[in-house]
Design an enzyme around this catalytic site. Sequence first.
Site, mmCIF file in Angstrom:
data_model
loop_
_atom_site.group_PDB
_atom_site.id
_atom_site.type_symbol
_atom_site.label_atom_id
_atom_site.label_comp_id
_atom_site.label_asym_id
_atom_site.label_seq_id
_atom_site.Cartn_x
_atom_site.Cartn_y
_atom_site.Cartn_z
ATOM 1 N N HIS A 1 -23.115 -13.961 -0.474
ATOM 2 C CA HIS A 1 -24.361 -14.016 0.300
ATOM 3 C C HIS A 1 -24.538 -15.393 0.943
ATOM 4 O O HIS A 1 -24.872 -15.506 2.118
ATOM 5 C CB HIS A 1 -25.569 -13.762 -0.609
ATOM 6 C CG HIS A 1 -25.634 -12.408 -1.205
ATOM 7 N ND1 HIS A 1 -25.927 -12.202 -2.544
ATOM 8 C CD2 HIS A 1 -25.441 -11.176 -0.669
ATOM 9 C CE1 HIS A 1 -25.935 -10.896 -2.793
ATOM 10 N NE2 HIS A 1 -25.632 -10.260 -1.683
ATOM 11 N N LYS B 1 -34.986 -0.221 -9.458
ATOM 12 C CA LYS B 1 -36.057 0.104 -10.389
ATOM 13 C C LYS B 1 -36.266 -1.011 -11.397
ATOM 14 O O LYS B 1 -37.382 -1.346 -11.752
ATOM 15 C CB LYS B 1 -35.724 1.411 -11.122
ATOM 16 C CG LYS B 1 -36.066 2.638 -10.289
ATOM 17 C CD LYS B 1 -35.516 3.892 -10.938
ATOM 18 C CE LYS B 1 -35.414 4.995 -9.882
ATOM 19 N NZ LYS B 1 -34.567 6.095 -10.339
ATOM 20 N N SER C 1 -23.500 -8.166 -6.188
ATOM 21 C CA SER C 1 -24.468 -8.516 -7.227
ATOM 22 C C SER C 1 -24.281 -7.636 -8.454
ATOM 23 O O SER C 1 -24.336 -8.099 -9.588
ATOM 24 C CB SER C 1 -25.896 -8.335 -6.687
ATOM 25 O OG SER C 1 -26.157 -9.248 -5.647
ATOM 26 N N ARG D 1 -17.463 -6.099 4.207
ATOM 27 C CA ARG D 1 -16.262 -6.429 3.459
ATOM 28 C C ARG D 1 -15.375 -5.203 3.374
ATOM 29 O O ARG D 1 -14.490 -5.025 4.187
ATOM 30 C CB ARG D 1 -16.664 -6.896 2.047
ATOM 31 C CG ARG D 1 -17.647 -8.062 2.077
ATOM 32 C CD ARG D 1 -18.360 -8.132 0.758
ATOM 33 N NE ARG D 1 -18.950 -6.814 0.433
ATOM 34 C CZ ARG D 1 -19.371 -6.456 -0.759
ATOM 35 N NH1 ARG D 1 -19.253 -7.301 -1.761
ATOM 36 N NH2 ARG D 1 -19.899 -5.271 -0.965
#
Lengths: 168, 168, 168, 168, 168, 168
Positions: free
Chosen positions: C19, C43, C130, C92
């Site tokens: 990022h 969530k 992530s 990517r």
Amino acid sequence: MKRIKAIYPGSFDPLTNGHLDLIERGSKIFDELVVAILSNAEKDPLFTEAERVAMLRATTRKYRNVTIATFDGLLVDFVRKHKAKAVLRGIRAISDYEFELQMALMNRKLAPEVETVFMMPAVSYSYLSSRLVKQVFRLGASVKGLVPELVEQRLYEKVNGRSPRRKR
Amino acid sequence: MKRIKAIYPGSFDPLTNGHLDLIERGSKIFDELVVAILSNAEKDPLFTEAERVAMLRATTRKYRNVTIATFDGLLVDFVRKHKAKAVLRGIRAISDYEFELQMALMNRKLAPEVETVFMMPAVSYSYLSSRLVKQVFRLGASVKGLVPELVEQRLYEKVNGRSPRRKR
Amino acid sequence: MKRIKAIYPGSFDPLTNGHLDLIERGSKIFDELVVAILSNAEKDPLFTEAERVAMLRATTRKYRNVTIATFDGLLVDFVRKHKAKAVLRGIRAISDYEFELQMALMNRKLAPEVETVFMMPAVSYSYLSSRLVKQVFRLGASVKGLVPELVEQRLYEKVNGRSPRRKR
Amino acid sequence: MKRIKAIYPGSFDPLTNGHLDLIERGSKIFDELVVAILSNAEKDPLFTEAERVAMLRATTRKYRNVTIATFDGLLVDFVRKHKAKAVLRGIRAISDYEFELQMALMNRKLAPEVETVFMMPAVSYSYLSSRLVKQVFRLGASVKGLVPELVEQRLYEKVNGRSPRRKR
Amino acid sequence: MKRIKAIYPGSFDPLTNGHLDLIERGSKIFDELVVAILSNAEKDPLFTEAERVAMLRATTRKYRNVTIATFDGLLVDFVRKHKAKAVLRGIRAISDYEFELQMALMNRKLAPEVETVFMMPAVSYSYLSSRLVKQVFRLGASVKGLVPELVEQRLYEKVNGRSPRRKR
Amino acid sequence: MKRIKAIYPGSFDPLTNGHLDLIERGSKIFDELVVAILSNAEKDPLFTEAERVAMLRATTRKYRNVTIATFDGLLVDFVRKHKAKAVLRGIRAISDYEFELQMALMNRKLAPEVETVFMMPAVSYSYLSSRLVKQVFRLGASVKGLVPELVEQRLYEKVNGRSPRRKR
């Protein structure tokens, strides 16, 4: 205990750092690794078969279980002649992958006892190919870091004393 | 001469004929092959760890260099503990391939000395996955030819004496 | 002369080096770059919205044309409110790419005046996500080199004073 | 404030509506957009360099920040000479995408300060390519809607007064 | 002469313009087309089975050889019960395609006499999916042009008299 | 009741078992299937048009609704002349698929009333192509099982009385 011999076939016109990386990885997994240069893969190769053999020999000298050979004809015939059990191929992009699977399936049909084994080169070489190296070199780019130093030198000699234009 | 040990990790919930095919191929290329069952890969597995171990043991008995183990935690920790040099993975579809490359690159980052090696199962198993097997079985389809006979039997027992509905 | 503002949306739970690499690249191409944190993308996020804002602020302080914001609801509503002309996305793998194209086409349908612009992170981050970072961290792996140092620290704090297990 | 100049390279033999769509999109995102015609991309181009320049000039006249240029040699040399910061490329299909990533990574290696930026043409042009346009035109199909009107006219003139066969 | 009946299975929660486009195309190729709604495909569907049947009936009334049915269990059981020869599936993106091939191969294994036939929806619907429609609708976007008008209306009614926020 | 005629176009230089498999599948779905040989698809075909027609006629004799024809020019012109409603294409690999979609979209643009319909050959033929067959045959491999027996014979005759080298 087994003694697994693998064949790593290719044109190596010229050898890139991606190829060299894969040879090193393969030499750790197999007892013997034969790098097999396809003699007349392209109609008009940049380097002769003898030149490619010489460059591969010089750059792989440090791997004691790696040898260099040439072949033409069917890959599986070469594999059988060498009593090898596996064919080693590098995979990078998706398009590679499809072609590689197709070849591997055809080879399995022709010689079911031979396995094709895929390994990944370092990700920093994922965009490298002999064709692309030749193309950017012909357009005047430096190929430092893309090919072994010896290959870089031979590339300059090929184009008749041309001096490196750029360093990075 | 080297002694190359490879780890073939997976959930094997349940073992399919595609897995078994890959185990056979791997047993020919490596000196030792450890099939490593990921203990708690899914929240609600169909078969317990012990059941999966038992089925794998029974169906791989004929391969003398194949052993069955279980692990949780990081795969590379398991690989290092076993002093293995390679991780074996099967590749079939493109989507597999992308996920496999991502995992292989992460594992290379975590343990650069470990190589991931890819092999292809027989093309006739290219559409098989444990998830799909469970899904069609639950909907009442026969899974003959998709999983080893022992697994087929255990699947029927799981669902309480249900008898096979269809033969083909 | 124009003043092109772009929005770089994401969950950033947590921010990875991939990022950060893209933020740096984007900050060179656009006059203003707004990193837009999707508030309730998942969530059960690992980091609260406030924590994610703080980590992004701290690590992007050096880029003078980068600001951090949060949003929920439709991305194109946020883009319009900010009078931005472009949405920046990193690409990517192939699977990414398909999802990204689908979202870009939907966003074009919803707001034809907004362009989606794709850039590539450094190839050495091509396998990072992530989700994968959280997964290997939870299994005990070092995430050094995968995330900024500040994020690494916060990850250890999250799991209650756990000390780093491995350095590389 | 920055002044971002981007280069949009290609053969444009001939210009299609997909190219034109991308030029319009690029002209909104960048301060200056230079359409760079690769002089001798193909051995036997249908249109001369001068003809391609003329068609591009005529059809892009309305975009005030778009200029037309030609180049041969390395793209990154052209980009540097023009002090441009970005290379613009259109992406459509997956196969495109792989090739584009490979080129972008090679260009990043050759000129790390240059970014490649990808944008999507309108989805209705997703199947268009210069090669396909030439191919169907040669087989007698109308190319109305596939290329700008001027290009359609020039195509007919090329093939010596041939009159359009079909209208749709 | 044959009488070819095909089954077009799906969740249709809700029906999109992409589905409708494919139904129209299928109705031209097959003598009879049965749209087969998978009853409990998702745990928590937005529309009940009866609502989905009603919407499909209303919007496909004009196609005289199209009928609406529901099923659960194995698709191939439904196909056999209906004495249909083909399963119709739409393909758009690559990821679709892989999943579709996997399902088609599994269905061929379960019922070799049934063929899966793929057709392409209009390219302008290539990014559409029921899931994406629901997602952007829930975030407040207009779905005009994405779903038939009747479905749009039912979506607004579902969320309790909410009025359309935007027109385009 | 309709009478659906479909065109299955290709070079068939030579016909493979994959083609034959698709012809059989197509003959079950359509009322009439016309196999359309592209006359001059390649500059230097191995088999003449007449030879390819003869081999296709001989091997498809058993399918009563299959006929053989040749064409050059635009496929959609041939389709219209034959008042056919569909073009049949086989899909195997991803790369195929992209090319096929591109052609199908172009054909839809040129002739919106014609549908392209995709079917899958048997998975055991997924790696087969005429080009690969010719390539391995020229290198001395047996093509038994890859092409119909008649084609195998004709291949040997082509290369002047050469006798089969290997049986498997």
